[in-house]
Design a protein around this motif. Sequence first.
Motif, PDB file in Angstrom:
ATOM      1  N   ARG A 175      -2.017  -5.797 -17.296  1.00 42.47           N
ATOM      2  CA  ARG A 175      -1.800  -6.660 -16.281  1.00 42.47           C
ATOM      3  C   ARG A 175      -3.595  -7.460 -16.493  1.00 42.47           C
ATOM      4  O   ARG A 175      -4.589  -7.466 -14.795  1.00 42.47           O
ATOM      5  N   TYR A 277      10.232  -5.792  -0.579  1.00 42.96           N
ATOM      6  CA  TYR A 277       9.248  -6.306  -0.888  1.00 42.96           C
ATOM      7  C   TYR A 277       9.442  -6.786  -2.050  1.00 42.96           C
ATOM      8  O   TYR A 277      10.805  -6.354  -2.561  1.00 42.96           O
ATOM      9  N   LEU A 279       6.927  -6.720  -5.832  1.00 41.71           N
ATOM     10  CA  LEU A 279       5.710  -6.535  -6.671  1.00 41.71           C
ATOM     11  C   LEU A 279       5.874  -7.434  -7.537  1.00 41.71           C
ATOM     12  O   LEU A 279       6.206  -8.006  -7.711  1.00 41.71           O
ATOM     13  N   TYR A 281       3.691  -7.736 -11.195  1.00 36.81           N
ATOM     14  CA  TYR A 281       3.318  -6.963 -12.087  1.00 36.81           C
ATOM     15  C   TYR A 281       3.386  -7.901 -12.983  1.00 36.81           C
ATOM     16  O   TYR A 281       4.604  -8.349 -13.280  1.00 36.81           O
ATOM     17  N   ILE A 301       3.833  -7.758  -2.811  1.00 38.48           N
ATOM     18  CA  ILE A 301       2.272  -6.877  -3.273  1.00 38.48           C
ATOM     19  C   ILE A 301       2.237  -6.979  -4.556  1.00 38.48           C
ATOM     20  O   ILE A 301       2.344  -6.840  -5.598  1.00 38.48           O
ATOM     21  N   ASN A 302       0.533  -7.411  -4.253  1.00 35.46           N
ATOM     22  CA  ASN A 302      -0.067  -7.745  -5.914  1.00 35.46           C
ATOM     23  C   ASN A 302      -0.563  -6.404  -6.772  1.00 35.46           C
ATOM     24  O   ASN A 302      -1.724  -5.802  -6.197  1.00 35.46           O
ATOM     25  N   ALA A 303      -0.084  -6.105  -7.270  1.00 32.12           N
ATOM     26  CA  ALA A 303      -0.165  -4.656  -8.419  1.00 32.12           C
ATOM     27  C   ALA A 303      -0.833  -4.786  -9.712  1.00 32.12           C
ATOM     28  O   ALA A 303      -1.311  -4.302 -10.599  1.00 32.12           O
ATOM     29  N   ASP A 304      -1.771  -6.234  -9.864  1.00 35.80           N
ATOM     30  CA  ASP A 304      -1.966  -6.509 -10.893  1.00 35.80           C
ATOM     31  C   ASP A 304      -3.464  -6.158 -10.516  1.00 35.80           C
ATOM     32  O   ASP A 304      -3.757  -6.120  -9.422  1.00 35.80           O
ATOM     33  N   SER A 305      -4.559  -7.021 -11.169  1.00 33.19           N
ATOM     34  CA  SER A 305      -6.018  -6.426 -11.379  1.00 33.19           C
ATOM     35  C   SER A 305      -6.335  -7.842 -11.103  1.00 33.19           C
ATOM     36  O   SER A 305      -7.547  -8.100 -11.184  1.00 33.19           O
ATOM     37  N   PRO A 324      -5.668  -8.362  -6.008  1.00 34.66           N
ATOM     38  CA  PRO A 324      -5.529  -7.102  -6.162  1.00 34.66           C
ATOM     39  C   PRO A 324      -5.328  -5.848  -5.206  1.00 34.66           C
ATOM     40  O   PRO A 324      -5.934  -6.100  -4.866  1.00 34.66           O
ATOM     41  N   GLY A 325      -4.181  -5.508  -5.398  1.00 32.19           N
ATOM     42  CA  GLY A 325      -3.945  -4.455  -4.004  1.00 32.19           C
ATOM     43  C   GLY A 325      -3.768  -5.026  -2.199  1.00 32.19           C
ATOM     44  O   GLY A 325      -3.077  -4.144  -1.862  1.00 32.19           O
ATOM     45  N   ARG A 327      -1.303  -7.534   0.128  1.00 27.45           N
ATOM     46  CA  ARG A 327      -0.083  -7.734   0.076  1.00 27.45           C
ATOM     47  C   ARG A 327       0.198  -9.094   1.114  1.00 27.45           C
ATOM     48  O   ARG A 327      -0.595  -9.273   1.662  1.00 27.45           O
TER      49      ARG A 327
END
Length: 366
Positions: A175, A277, A279, A281, A301-305, A324-325, A327
């Motif tokens: 990430r 959705y 993801l 990632y 949905i952004n699950a990266d940093s 990050p976090g 959508r």
Amino acid sequence: MDTPLRLAACALLCALATPLRAQTTLDRTPSLSGGWIGLPGSLQVTTPFRFSGTDQPNLDVFVVPSLQLGLGLPHDALVGAQYAPQSQVVAGGESEWEVFGRWRPVSQARRARADVTLQAGYNGAAGSVDGELTAARWMGPLRVMGAARVFSDAFGSGDARGALAGGAVFRPLPRSLPIALAGDAAVLLDRDDGEDVAWSAGVQVGIPYTVNTLSLFATNTGSGTLQGVTRGGGRTRWGLELTLPIPLGAFVGWYPSRAEAAAGVEPNPDAGPRAAYVLIYRYAYMDDRYSPTVSRTLQFINADSVVHTVTADDGSWSSGPIRPGERWSANFVEPGTYTYHCGPHPFMRGSVTVRPREGGDLDDER
């Protein structure tokens, strides 16, 4: 059964045992495709170069260039070709070519337990019909993969032979940076004493702000065909591989026009809980070839940093920055295939395909 064969068989069993997400070129090893199939209408050009020392007078480094082409098709399929002008697959041969087709009937990105891909092709140098079954799975930052291969005329010998291969990809900072460490090995089931186990190891890198990926690797193989990556030689070769995806479908009308795409994708900030959705990632869209089944409202949905975007390849629509976090949601309301990428990281690519029913209504079935 010797140790390399045990390791390859173990890797194959592990890959078959457990969910695998959609792939980018960062998800494969230098000598295993990992079941990669690209995007519909996207032509990927790959130019591997292998460098090795030589005993010839006045020639310190021997360079072997080759070319690989792969065209993504609908229904999780791909057709491709490879050419290696200095291959050693057949004794006394100087060039090698291969044509192949690849199909992924099972995908972990669509809630299956693994990616399973079938490949069939023809090796012109050996005069052989070749096949491969590949399976792979993510386990945290580690992706394991395995393959079983068969050749009707292995290395031009006139004999049918089989092989097993296994490999792994490790994302040390999944990430933070688009970098992967990768390695693989392959062994013939009836390997003779004079036939080496094939191996490769390398670093795979996604280049920010470009559509390219880069691989720096070492191997003891001479070409990238199925037979070429199955039997090793006695010389270590250092390699450089650059990939360039070209949106060929945009030039032949496979995708909606810019105006049609702008009208067919509507941002939807009030997407309900039934929305599907994707993801984001490990610097990838986890389901990179999405076809609506029930809802045509799609959340990213952004699950990266780091910040990503979902931007149409023709620029007709865009999410803007997805932090990050967070959508972003949109309704895909018109039939067609909509291809997109991440603005800061264009090697991240995906597509949404909406098909019409008979009579002109939208089709909710895959």
